[in-house]
Structure formats: structure tokens, C-alpha cells
Scaffold this active site. Structure first.
Site, PDB file in Angstrom:
ATOM      1  CB  ALA A 266      76.383 107.647  49.747  1.00  0.00           C
ATOM      2  CD  GLU A 302      79.153 106.605  47.604  1.00  0.00           C
ATOM      3  OE1 GLU A 302      80.362 106.896  47.739  1.00  0.00           O
ATOM      4  OE2 GLU A 302      78.366 107.287  46.914  1.00  0.00           O
TER       5      GLU A 302
END
Ligand code: TRP
Ligand code: ZN
Length: 888
Positions: A266, A302
């Protein structure tokens, strides 16, 4: 043979950017064939720079026009060479207007602007923005961005970018637009856009401060029933960062978007995180417990980058671990805190350490070894490694061990107070930690500058008259490429002393030890050799060394089996309980491997089985912890113990041990199977997933004796499972069992599995993965699998699920004596190189340790490596890894 390296970049050559960018206005006319990008940059000469020219990066771009302060620049006004555009004689303030064309549909590298399943996505880290427009594409150039997106309204109803949506509307011709503004300055690698036919699950969430934020998870229409867990994980992440680090979400809107074609896990683009579908989509039907846990940790990772990475970013890519090591540490702590219990934390810690040892220690011992802060690279994409991420996280964790949890928080606060909005170095983090805690962390810098895994040797002696116990620790570190000599590291070694009943002694030590948790002291090893003396020790103790794995080192100590059994049964440190089981298993696996290689009789002592039985039957222990103890070291871990690896012998040894455990504990395993069923509605919580884990491990052992009844058990579980964890585990157990009955049941189940899940790409990845890893799958079977209509090298998840799982997780087949695995590997590297260099270079790593094999195997591996080295149009990515692997 070509072994020459393309141009390397050195950390010592860093120079400040010649111009800084204040604002970026970037407009896109999105079209899959040709997209027009118009950029307007306001730039200011950087007084700190020695370079006079404006320097812009650009790759795979068509330059339509370039204007400076309104005037068209002709080819005489600039130079464009090797992806670098330079403008000499520029005034101190400039407005650059740049128009470029790119071709998203043809972009199979998945860097820059690309198309996935008909939708537009971008990936800019590390150097992808230069495939979108000409720009000083380096993280120390931070600017404010305004983005205008224009696209066909029907095909791309959703237009997203970083920050806030400030305007949207129709353009009249079937196209529409959206204008986004990011209020924060950011480096170009954090830019992102999405133009797609997607839908979202959304929610307003209230921060602790009372402010409300909009959270969205964007997916394709058919996946809206798989977003709940990602949304929950996001909310937990936001809350956790507020509570543990006092860090608040700084935007009014935070978006997660899932994409099926993605190079990594990600990406933390400001306010617009883009995720591999694998780390977003979950429901009980398609996702396993491991998937659920991974989603939570990647969503956290993230999100946490918003502060550690985005608000404070990296000066240059040599500092990558500044954001990655720190953010992995934060996501590990987040996952541990989410479980909450002490034993749950230990389970998470053990899993993290297992990965570190199996993959990072191997990297540190091979030709790609590099420091946490590298000194040079050819292709930065090759340095998104377990060393930067996982070892980097261990280095941060050691700081916390040295300054304590509260001290660590103080250091974080100072780090943000000093560096918010800046692009900084690893040294700045270390300085903040040192200054906030008045600690000298000078020597600690060696963890950043020296590659290689330190070996720490412990020796002890007890003096019953003086009642003293001495621990002498000595450290060495083997040479790594470019670093022959190593200086001593600053190593925190957490220790406890156990009495004959296995209870912690109260510790007294004056030799530079700081207090850890009760019964534990942290010894600070800073010299090559150091002795620590404990006093008032009334009996000969058993030392529990390196508790909770307090440093990323290999610890040698000559434990007897009896001492290990005591630690396994009683240590108050759950990590070292597990560690004792692994030491017991490993010393036997090493002996068994030697015996298998020499065609000697394989035997296993009952003491080992008894120790495992004790743990398996101990109901006071979490099932998840029992599963970890009962899981034997992987073949890859065993391989690390040998200077010359024999994959077949290792496989035979480990299989033999599995068989003996299965036989010796048959009743207990059956009992564990039956008592750990989870008939209630699926929940991925630690308790339920722990039970499934232990039950499914028991099943896989039971199938070592794959008679009618155990095959029936697996088949029944496969048929009636109400979740993917149980279904996949049953299929895996059948696939890895060696009897005729199991083989038949496996092939029937595989067919059924495919039929049931053919519309779920992430499940089809599992289907390929299980087969890639199965011992029955040889190269011929791999080639057959590759002709399956669902197989493609173009999708990284699919390529990884089959090719990588074979090359990395099926060692006995990959290292077939005839070299067929290596020839296969070379073909796939060459094919992938033409499609996606990043993915290809990762596959090269499967052979980087070729020097660890017997001469005959080395010869065959060398042939394969040379075949790749000599093939045409090799990317920088592949060239770097191949040539470093071949280098002496
Ligand atoms: N920074 C990302 C992370 O750690 C990973 C990343 C780096 C990445 N480069 C990438 C993801 C390229 C996809 C493609 O979370
Ligand atoms: Zn990251």
C-alpha cells in the site's frame, strides 16, 4: 558476461536542490491511450545550493511545450539528457509551464500514471512522479499542490486526489472535472490521483478533539461487502495514534482506495492512501485470519505515515528507514496494543521476529546486504527491503528499550517539535531521542551505518561461595559487501535469571544495567567483550537471555536440553519460552539434516516430544502461543544454520520430525483439534483466530498419517467450513500430505475451490499459492499451472502467488538437482523484466544466495544468473540485483 553496474548514487554526494518549488498546479486530461498533463510550477532559487541550473527529472514523457516566465523555451533554452532536463541562466523566481503526454494503458510498470481494470491510478514513491511530469522529483522538495482532473463522466465517475475537494462540475462534452487542494506541503512522491468507477463505504468519525472527519474506503462495486474490516482498522488506527503518541489526523477527509494491480502492499499518499486489494478486501468467505491481521496492520502502517513520513519526511532516499523503520515499529505496536493481553503481545512479537530472522538475517548474510541507512544504490526500488523496514523497526525498538516507553514518547514529541514540515535524516531522529532523554546515542549510530547481523556470544560462571553470577557477552559481526571491518554495536541485552523452579530471581547488578520489567535487567553491551556481575545469587541460575528479543542479533549460549526445557516450561518471558522450543527443535533438525545427507538412520528422542506435549496440553497457555511452539522452524530457517545448504536433506529432516511429532502426539493433537473448534459466527479476534490456528496446525500434523479417517476429517472441514481460514487450512493440509488418499482428496478439493471462487481474484491467488508451495509441485507442474487461463504475469499478486511461492517457499523442488528450477526462474525473470522491472528484480533475489549451495548446484545457478545477466534490455532494477549477486 556483463557484470558491470549501471551508475550508482552515493549518500556522500548529496547536494541541496538548486530551486525550491512553492506551488504546483497540475491538470490532467485523462485518457487511457494518451493523457495530457499541464503543470505550472512556481519556483525560487535555493540560496543553499551550489548548482545554478534548474534541474527537473522526467521519464517516459513526451514534452509538448515548456515555458519559463511566460516565454516559450526552444531546444536551445534547455538540455534534456538521460531523464534530466536542465535550464541554465534562470532568474531567481520562475514560473515554469510544462505540457507533457503519457500513455497510461501501456504502462505495465505500475509506476507513475497507469490503468488497472479500466481505472486510473498513480504510484509515485519513490521516483514515479517523473513519469507524470518534469519535476525536481526528490523528497526534499516540498510544495503545495492544486490538482485539476478532467475525464469521461460515465467511465470515471469518481475523481480523487490529495487533500480537499474544492470544486467539481460538468464540462459539457460528456466529461467532468474535479479540483483538489492539499493544504500541506509535500514531496512529489506523496502525490496521487484516482479516476475510476468505484463506490465507497463512508463514515463521519469524531476525533478526540471533537473535530469530525470523513473516512472513505473506495472499491469496485462488487466489493462493497468487503470493506468493513478496513474501515474498522482505520478508526482504530486514528484513535491509537491519538492515545499513544498524541498525534491527530490533520485533514478533514481521509480516503483509502483499493486497486488490483499494485507493486507492493500500500502507499501513504497524503489523504489518499492507495492499497493493494489484498490489504483492504475481507469478509469471512474470502479472507483468512492472517489476511484480517495483515489488513489491520497495513491500514495502520499507511495511516501512521501521515506523521512519520508525510509531516516529517526524508531528506533523500538513503534515509528511507527514517520513515519506514519508524512506521513499521508503530504498526507493530499498534497491532500488539489491539490484542491487548501480554500473551497476545508476545504472539505478535514472535511472528515479527520470525520474519526478521528468516528473511532479514538472510539478506544481511547475502550479496544484497546493506545498512539500515545505505551508502549507495543503483535503483532505489531495490532498497525497499526487510533491512530498511524490519531491521529498521528493530533499531527503533532498541531505542525504546534503552530510553523506556515514556522516554521514547518524549523523544517523539521533540522530533515533531523540531522537524514538522521538514525533510530530515535518520540522524535527526536519533538526536531527538538522545536530547529528549539526555542519553548519548553516538555509538548507537552504528546500527544505521553497519550492515550485517551481530553475533553475541554469552558465557556464564557461578561462584557459590561469593554468590555471584557472571555473564560475559562478546560480539562480532561478519564482513558484508563493502564493509570488511565492523566496530562494536551498542546492544541492549535484556536478561533474567531463573531459579531451579523456573522462577525469576530478584536481580542485583552494578555493571551498567538499567531496569526492565520486573525480574529483567537490560545489559548494555557496547564493547567487543564485557562482563556483567550479578550479586546475591543464592543458587546456580538458568539465564534467560535477550528477553523479548531485545536486539536483532544471533545469540549463542551453550544451553543444555534440561535448561531449555525449564525455560520452555517456566520462563516469565513468553518470547523466551518460545525461543527455548525453537532451540530444542533446531539443534535436532540440524543433526537430522546431517544424518539425512549421509543416508543415516533418522531418530528423534522422546524428550523433545515430551516437551512439546507439555505445551500442547497446557490449557493455561493461549492456543495461539501453543501453535507457535508446535510449529517447527521453517526449511528456510534450517538452511540458515548451514554453510552449505542441502535443500532435499533439510526437507527430509523436517518431514521426519513432523511425522514423529504427529505419531508421538496423535491423541493430544486429535484432542486439540476437537477442543479448538470455533462453531460460532466468524470473528477475526485473537482468541478465535488463535483457536483456529492451533486446530489447523493439529490437522496438518494429523495428516502426516493420512489414513482414511484423517483425510475424512480434512475433507469434512473443507466442505463445511464457514470461513476461508478453515477452508484454506484443510486444502493446504490435504495438498501437503503424501498418501494416495490425500492426493485424491486434494485434487478433488482444488477443483471445487476453483469453481467456488473463480470470481474472487484474491482467492484464486491463494489457489495458485497453495499449489506453488506444495511439495508435489515440480517445475513441470508449474509450467502446466502457468497455462491455466487465470494465470498472468502482468498482475503482480498473481505472479507472486504462483512464481514467487514456488521459488521462495518450495525449496526442495526449486532446488531440484537437475537445475530445472533455476532454468525456470531465469525464464520468469526475463519475462517479468519486460513487463514490470520492480517485480522482476524481486524475483532475482530468490537466487542471490547461490554461493551457499554445493558446487554442482552453484554451477547450475550460475548458468541461470548468467542467462539473465546476458539477456537484452535489462532494467536497472534487475541489473543491479543480478550483478551484485554475481560479484565476488
Ligand atoms: N511507502 C510504501 C509503504 O511502505 C511502500 C511503497 C514504496 C510502495 N514504493 C512503492 C508501494 C511502490 C507501491 C509501489 O507503505
Ligand atoms: Zn511504509
Amino acid at each position: 558476461m556483463r557484470t558491470d553496474l549501471p551508475q550508482a548514487i552515493y549518500r556522500k554526494d548529496y547536494t541541496a536542490p538548486s530551486f525550491l518549488v512553492d506551488t504546483v498546479d497540475i491538470g490532467f486530461d485523462l485518457d487511457p491511450i494518451t493523457t495530457r498533463v499541464a503543470t505550472r510550477l512556481t519556483m525560487t532559487r535555493n540560496p543553499d545550493s551550489v548548482n545554478q541550473n534548474i534541474v527537473l527529472n522526467g521519464e517516459a514523457l513526451e514534452l509538448v511545450q515548456l515555458r519559463m516566465n511566460g516565454k516559450l523555451l526552444t531546444k536551445r533554452g534547455y538540455t534534456l539528457q538521460g531523464g534530466i532536463l536542465q535550464i541554465p541562466d534562470a532568474p531567481d523566481q520562475v514560473v515554469l509551464e510544462i505540457e507533457t503526454l503519457t500513455h497510461p494503458e501501456k504502462n505495465t510498470s505500475l509506476m507513475g500514471l497507469y490503468v488497472s481494470n479500466g481505472n486510473f491510478f498513480t504510484q509515485c514513491e519513490a521516483e514515479g512522479f517523473r513519469k507524470i511530469t518534469f519535476f525536481p522529483d526528490r523528497p526534499d522538495v516540498m510544495a503545495k499542490y492544486t490538482v485539476m482532473l478532467r475525464a469521461d463522466k460515465k467511465k470515471y465517475p469518481v475523481l480523487l486526489s490529495n487533500g480537499n475537494l474544492v470544486e467539481q462540475g460538468d464540462l459539457g462534452d460528456g466529461r467532468h472535472y474535479a479540483k483538489w487542494e492539499d493544504p500541506f506541503k509535500k514531496p512529489s512522491y506523496l502525490f496521487a490521483l484516482v479516476a475510476a468507477k468505484l463506490v465507497c463505504q463512508e463514515e463521519t468519525y469524531q476525533l478526540k478533539s471533537g473535530r469530525k472527519v470523513l473516512l472513505q474506503v473506495w472499491v469496485e462495486k462488487g466489493n462493497l461487502d468487503k470493506t468493513q474490516h478496513a474501515m474498522e482498522s482505520l478508526k482504530h488506527s486514528i484513535r491509537w495514534d491519538e492515545e499513544r503518541f498524541g498525534l491527530e489526523l490533520d485533514l478533514d477527509r481521509f480516503m483509502i482506495v483499493a486497486v488490483g494491480d499494485f507493486n507492493m502492499g500500500a502507499m501513504e499518499n497524503k489523504g489518499l492512501n492507495i492499497f493493494n486489494t489484498k490489504f483492504v478486501l475481507a469478509n469471512p468467505r474470502i479472507a483468512t485470519d492472517v489476511d484480517y491481521a495483515n489488513i489491520e496492520s497495513v491500514v495502520g502502517h499507511e495511516y501512521f505515515h501521515n506523521w512519520t513520513g508525510n509531516r516529517v519526511t526524508c531528506r533523500d532516499w538513503f534515509q528511507l528507514s527514517l520513515k519506514e523503520g519508524l512506521t513499521v515499529f508503530r504498526d507493530q505496536e499498534f497491532s500488539a496494543d489491539m490484542v491487548g493481553t501480554a500473551s497476545g503481545r508476545a504472539v505478535k512479537r514472535i511472528e515479527d521476529v520470525r520474519l526478521l530472522r528468516q528473511v532479514q538475517f538472510a539478506e544481511d548474510a547475502g550479496p544484497m546486504a546493506h545498512p539500515v541507512r545505505p551508502d549507495s544504490y543503483v535503483e532505489i526500488n531495490n532498497f525497499y527491503t526487510v533491512t530498511i523496514y524490519e531491521k529498521g523497526a528493530e533499531v527503533v525498538r532498541m531505542v525504546q528499550t534503552l530510553v523506556g516507553r515514556d522516554g521514547f514518547r518524549k523523544g517523539m514529541d521533540l522530533y515533531f517539535a523540531r522537524h514538522d514540515g521538514q525533510a530530515v535524516e535518520c540522524d535527526d531522529f536519533r538526536a531527538a531521542m538522545a536530547d529528549a532523554n539526555r542519553r548519548n546515542l553516538k555509538q548507537f549510530e552504528r546500527w544505521y551505518s553497519q550492515a550485517g547481523t551481530p553475533q553475541v556470544k554469552a558465557e556464564t560462571s557461578y561462584d557459590p561461595l561469593a554468590k555471584t553470577f557472571e555473564i560475559t557477552l562478546s560480539q562480532t559481526c561478519a564482513a558484508t559487501p563493502g564493509q570488511a571491518k565492523k566496530l562494536p554495536f551498542h546492544i541492549p541485552v535484556a536478561v533474567g535469571l531463573l531459579d531451579a523452579e523456573g522462577k525469576d530471581l530478584v536481580l542485583h547488578c552494578d555493571d551498567g544495567a538499567s531496569a526492565g520489567v520486573a525480574g529483567t535487567l537490560v545489559l548494555e553491551l557496547t564493547k567487543a567483550k564485557q562482563t556483567f556481575r550479578f550479586t546475591q545469587v543464592n543458587e546456580q541460575p538458568v539465564p534467560s537471555l535477550l528477553r523479548d528479543f531485545s536486539a536483532p542479533v544471533v545469540l549463542e549460549y551453550d544451553y543444555s536440553d534440561a535448561e531449555l526445557a525449564l525455560l520452555l516450561a517456566h520462563d516469565s518471558d513468553p518470547f523466551n519460552r518460545w525461543e527455548a522450543s525453537q532451540r530444542l527443535a533446531m539443534r535436532r533438525l540440524v543433526k537430522l539434516t546431517d544424518a539425512a545427507r549421509n543416508n543415516e538412520q533418522l531418530t528423534l528422542d522422546p524428550m523433545f516430544i515430551d516437551a512439546l506435549r507439555g505445551v500442547l496440553m497446557d490449557d493455561t497457555l493461549d492456543p495461539a502461543f501453543r501453535e507457535l511452539v508446535l510449529t517447527l522452524p521453517s526449511e528456510a530457517m534450517v538452511a540458515e544454520q548451514f554453510s552449505v545448504v542441502d535443500s532435499q536433506a533439510i526437507h527430509a529432516a523436517r518431514q521426519f520430525m513432523r511425522g514423529m511429532v504427529a505419531q508421538g502426539l496423535r491423541t493430544e493433537l486429535l484432542n486439540a483439534y476437537e477442543t479448538n473448534l470455533t462453531p460460532d459466527a466468524y470473528s477475526p479476534d485473537a482468541e478465535a483466530s488463535g483457536k483456529r490456528g492451533l486446530k489447523n496446525l493439529a490437522l496438518s500434523y494429523l495428516l502426516e498419517w493420512a489414513d482414511e479417517s484423517t483425510c475424512q476429517l480434512a475433507l469434512a472441514q473443507f466442505d463445511t467450513a464457514h470461513n476461508m481460514t478453515d477452508r484454506q487450512a484443510a486444502l493446504s493440509a490435504l495438498l501437503n500430505a503424501e498418501s494416495k488418499a490425500a492426493t485424491k482428496a486434494a485434487s478433488k478439493s482444488l477443483k471445487r475451490f476453483y469453481k467456488d471462487f473463480k470470481n474472487e481474484p484474491l482467492v484464486i491467488d491463494k489457489w495458485f499459492m497453495l499449489q506453488g508451495m506444495a511439495h508435489a509441485t515440480d517445475v513441470a507442474a508449474m509450467r502446466a499451472l502457468m497455462t491455466h487461463p487465470a494465470f498472468t504475469l502482468k498482475n503482480p499478486n498473481r505472479a507472486r502467488s504462483l512464481i514467487f511461492s514456488f521459488c521462495n517457499a518450495n525449496p526442495a523442488r526449486f532446488h531440484a538437482a537437475d537445475g530445472s528450477g533455476y532454468a525456470f526462474w531465469a525464464e520468469q525473470v526475463i519475462a517479468l523484466n519486460a513487463i514490470n522491472p520492480q517485480v522482476a528484480a524481486r524475483l532475482v533475489r530468490s537466487l542471490d544466495r547461490w554461493r551457499k549451495y554445493a558446487p554442482k548446484a552453484q554451477e547450475l545457478m550460475l548458468l541461470a544468473l548468467q542467462k539473465v545477466a546476458n539477456s537484452k534490455k535489462l532494467s536497472k532494477d534487475v541489473q543491479e540485483v543480478v550483478s551484485k549477486s554475481l560479484a565476488a
